[in-house]
Design a protein around this motif. Structure first.
Motif, PDB file in Angstrom:
ATOM      1  N   VAL A   1       0.813  -1.235   0.000  1.00 34.38           N
ATOM      2  CA  VAL A   1       0.000   0.000   0.000  1.00 34.38           C
ATOM      3  C   VAL A   1       0.837   1.271   0.000  1.00 34.38           C
ATOM      4  O   VAL A   1       0.281   2.371  -0.071  1.00 34.38           O
ATOM      5  N   GLY A   2       2.153   1.159   0.155  1.00 35.15           N
ATOM      6  CA  GLY A   2       2.986   2.350   0.083  1.00 35.15           C
ATOM      7  C   GLY A   2       3.852   2.562   1.304  1.00 35.15           C
ATOM      8  O   GLY A   2       3.543   2.093   2.401  1.00 35.15           O
ATOM      9  N   ARG A   3       4.954   3.298   1.110  1.00 26.98           N
ATOM     10  CA  ARG A   3       5.918   3.533   2.184  1.00 26.98           C
ATOM     11  C   ARG A   3       5.398   4.550   3.207  1.00 26.98           C
ATOM     12  O   ARG A   3       5.536   4.386   4.415  1.00 26.98           O
ATOM     13  N   LYS A   4       4.802   5.627   2.715  1.00 24.78           N
ATOM     14  CA  LYS A   4       4.451   6.761   3.573  1.00 24.78           C
ATOM     15  C   LYS A   4       3.437   6.396   4.659  1.00 24.78           C
ATOM     16  O   LYS A   4       3.607   6.761   5.827  1.00 24.78           O
ATOM     17  N   ARG A   5       2.375   5.691   4.300  1.00 22.97           N
ATOM     18  CA  ARG A   5       1.341   5.364   5.285  1.00 22.97           C
ATOM     19  C   ARG A   5       1.894   4.568   6.450  1.00 22.97           C
ATOM     20  O   ARG A   5       1.535   4.791   7.615  1.00 22.97           O
ATOM     21  N   LEU A   6       2.771   3.619   6.146  1.00 22.88           N
ATOM     22  CA  LEU A   6       3.326   2.771   7.201  1.00 22.88           C
ATOM     23  C   LEU A   6       4.261   3.550   8.111  1.00 22.88           C
ATOM     24  O   LEU A   6       4.352   3.277   9.313  1.00 22.88           O
TER      25      LEU A   6
ATOM     26  N   ARG B   1       4.724   4.343  -6.693  1.00 21.60           N
ATOM     27  CA  ARG B   1       3.518   4.757  -7.420  1.00 21.60           C
ATOM     28  C   ARG B   1       3.482   4.133  -8.806  1.00 21.60           C
ATOM     29  O   ARG B   1       2.425   3.723  -9.288  1.00 21.60           O
ATOM     30  N   ALA B   2       4.660   4.047  -9.444  1.00 18.53           N
ATOM     31  CA  ALA B   2       4.715   3.438 -10.778  1.00 18.53           C
ATOM     32  C   ALA B   2       4.341   1.963 -10.717  1.00 18.53           C
ATOM     33  O   ALA B   2       3.602   1.453 -11.574  1.00 18.53           O
ATOM     34  N   VAL B   3       4.834   1.265  -9.704  1.00 22.01           N
ATOM     35  CA  VAL B   3       4.501  -0.152  -9.532  1.00 22.01           C
ATOM     36  C   VAL B   3       3.004  -0.316  -9.267  1.00 22.01           C
ATOM     37  O   VAL B   3       2.348  -1.213  -9.820  1.00 22.01           O
ATOM     38  N   ALA B   4       2.451   0.567  -8.414  1.00 21.85           N
ATOM     39  CA  ALA B   4       1.032   0.473  -8.085  1.00 21.85           C
ATOM     40  C   ALA B   4       0.156   0.758  -9.301  1.00 21.85           C
ATOM     41  O   ALA B   4      -0.869   0.085  -9.523  1.00 21.85           O
ATOM     42  N   GLU B   5       0.528   1.748 -10.099  1.00 23.25           N
ATOM     43  CA  GLU B   5      -0.263   2.094 -11.277  1.00 23.25           C
ATOM     44  C   GLU B   5      -0.270   0.958 -12.300  1.00 23.25           C
ATOM     45  O   GLU B   5      -1.256   0.750 -13.008  1.00 23.25           O
ATOM     46  N   GLU B   6       0.832   0.231 -12.368  1.00 21.55           N
ATOM     47  CA  GLU B   6       0.916  -0.894 -13.301  1.00 21.55           C
ATOM     48  C   GLU B   6       0.427  -2.201 -12.681  1.00 21.55           C
ATOM     49  O   GLU B   6       0.509  -3.263 -13.298  1.00 21.55           O
ATOM     50  N   ARG B   7      -0.041  -2.099 -11.417  1.00 20.27           N
ATOM     51  CA  ARG B   7      -0.547  -3.259 -10.669  1.00 20.27           C
ATOM     52  C   ARG B   7       0.480  -4.385 -10.623  1.00 20.27           C
ATOM     53  O   ARG B   7       0.176  -5.557 -10.855  1.00 20.27           O
ATOM     54  N   ARG B   8       1.728  -4.005 -10.297  1.00 23.48           N
ATOM     55  CA  ARG B   8       2.797  -4.987 -10.205  1.00 23.48           C
ATOM     56  C   ARG B   8       3.185  -5.296  -8.756  1.00 23.48           C
ATOM     57  O   ARG B   8       4.246  -5.843  -8.495  1.00 23.48           O
ATOM     58  N   GLU B   9       2.329  -4.915  -7.796  1.00 24.59           N
ATOM     59  CA  GLU B   9       2.653  -5.210  -6.408  1.00 24.59           C
ATOM     60  C   GLU B   9       2.708  -6.727  -6.173  1.00 24.59           C
ATOM     61  O   GLU B   9       1.912  -7.477  -6.721  1.00 24.59           O
ATOM     62  N   ALA B  10       3.644  -7.150  -5.351  1.00 25.55           N
ATOM     63  CA  ALA B  10       3.755  -8.571  -5.010  1.00 25.55           C
ATOM     64  C   ALA B  10       2.640  -8.940  -4.030  1.00 25.55           C
ATOM     65  O   ALA B  10       2.349  -8.191  -3.104  1.00 25.55           O
ATOM     66  N   ARG B  11       2.021 -10.095  -4.236  1.00 26.15           N
ATOM     67  CA  ARG B  11       0.963 -10.529  -3.326  1.00 26.15           C
ATOM     68  C   ARG B  11       1.517 -10.904  -1.963  1.00 26.15           C
ATOM     69  O   ARG B  11       0.877 -10.649  -0.935  1.00 26.15           O
TER      70      ARG B  11
END
Length: 410
Positions: A64-69, A199-209
């Motif tokens: 979900v991102g670095r900043k929130r955590l 953000r680039a990874v999230a936009e391309e939906r490449r996050e690891a499950r």
């Protein structure tokens, strides 16, 4: 850097208090050094929670991102510190006091477990390749700056109260003051933009499950390299700071002298981190870190005799040079960790290796040091232990290729 400084202030404040005042407050029926050792056990528990924090924060940081955590980490740490400042001692609530103290320390450890991976990665993923070592060293300075604030706060309170007042309530003031620092840290941290690479990874939906398992499967050598490189660095820091306070108290050195030496040494250390990061951009991560680790090992042999001299000049020199070498090593390692992993698993990969090392080094160094000192009445076994840990750092920096010119956009 500001957020990391606040978190390490809270974390190191506990360590400094454990080495000086928590023994009589929470374990009053034990002899002096044994009470300190028991207090340091609760201190070490925080390190046991850091790998769990690294796993959880790493997973969600990659999802979900670095900043929130990083915001969650800061709030957890500050809340635990304020509650420690309000916690009654053994004389008021009996055995519940050390139990609650241990629980709050677990919360601190869990929160800090997610801090380093996020803070350094957020900077690394914003910056350019040519200056990455220098800029990623800035969040690392939060360690010595937080330690500086913690020891300075305790020294200021100790200097303005009597011994009885300090033991009864004075030590609580720096913990309660943490709430002000957390507010400042949150104001700064909430204004920072999310990592453009994430953000680039999230936009391309490449996050690891399952980023933790994917990091372990794809980058096993790199995870071990992070772990090994971190062991000596972490052990050196805690021996030169937290264990120093235990050792100095055991040999009758004035508390004001050693805490002031650590305060001054922390400033030197912070500057050395920036210097080490800048040098690593020019010379490479490995040459700078390995040279500093070897220098740190050689200095360890003279460190304790200099402290035992009780000569203020030698004590200040021992701490300043030790933290100078440590800071140079740490600054060179900052970008190294981030450069070992792909973006989708970077938070997890760094956090797992980095925080696992804290159990073997950060927790064990002051705890084992106090036990060895009690058993042998000599600091030499501690020096040998630290040299072995620094040898592992050299191994960790050497088993992977140089990373200074690597591209993070992957």
């Amino acid at each position: 850097m500001v957020g990391t400084t606040v978190e390490f202030y809270d974390f190191f404040l506990y360590g400094a208090a454990a080495a000086t005042v928590f023994g009589p407050v929470f374990f009053p029926h034990q002899d002096g050094l044994l009470a300190v050792l028991l207090a340091l056990v609760t201190y070490a528990v925080g390190f046991a929670a850091r790998p769990l924090g690294g796993l959880v924060f790493g997973h969600f940081g990659d999802r979900v991102g670095r900043k929130r955590l990083l915001v969650v980490s800061l709030v957890l740490m500050g809340s635990a510190s304020v509650l420690i400042g309000l916690l009654p001692g053994y004389e008021q609530i009996g055995g519940a006091a050390p139990l609650l103290l241990t629980l709050l320390r677990l919360v601190q450890g869990f929160a800090l477990g997610g801090e380093f991976g996020g803070a350094v990665l957020l900077v690394a993923e914003h910056g350019s390749r040519d200056r990455r070592g220098f800029w990623t060293a800035w969040p690392q300075t939060g360690g010595p700056l937080g330690n500086l604030l913690a020891t300075a706060a305790l020294a200021a309170v100790a200097g303005s109260t009597t011994g009885a007042q300090y033991s009864a309530w004075g030590w609580r003031i720096p913990f309660l003051a943490s709430i002000l620092l957390v507010v400042i840290g949150l104001w700064v941290r909430l204004r920072v933009a999310e990592s453009p690479l994430f953000r680039a990874v999230a936009e391309e939906r490449r996050e690891a499950r399952a980023p933790v398992f994917q990091a372990l499967r794809q980058y096993p050598r790199q995870v071990f390299a992070v772990f090994a490189a971190r062991v000596g660095e972490n052990a050196a820091f805690y021996v030169f700071t937290i264990f120093l306070l235990v050792y100095a108290g055991n040999i009758g050195a004035p508390t004001a002298l050693t805490t002031t030496a650590v305060t001054v040494g922390s400033l030197v250390q912070a500057l050395a981190m920036l210097g080490g990061g800048a040098l690593s951009d020019r010379l490479g991560r490995r040459p700078v870190a390995v040279t500093a680790a070897i220098g740190c090992a050689l200095w360890t042999i003279t460190f304790f005799p200099m402290v035992a001299s009780h000569d203020p000049v030698l004590v200040f020199l021992a701490v300043a040079v030790g933290l100078l070498l440590h800071g140079t090593m740490t600054g060179a390692q900052s970008a190294f960790y981030a450069e070992l992993f792909g973006t989708s698993v970077r938070y997890s990969g760094v956090s797992v290796g980095y925080q696992a090392a804290t159990v073997f080094a950060g927790a064990a160094a002051p705890l084992a040091g106090a036990a060895l000192l009690r058993a042998t009445h000599s600091a030499m076994p501690v020096a040998i232990m630290l040299v072995c840990c620094l040898a592992l750092t050299v191994v960790g920096m050497s088993i992977v290729t140089e990373t200074a010119r690597s591209d993070l956009a992957s």
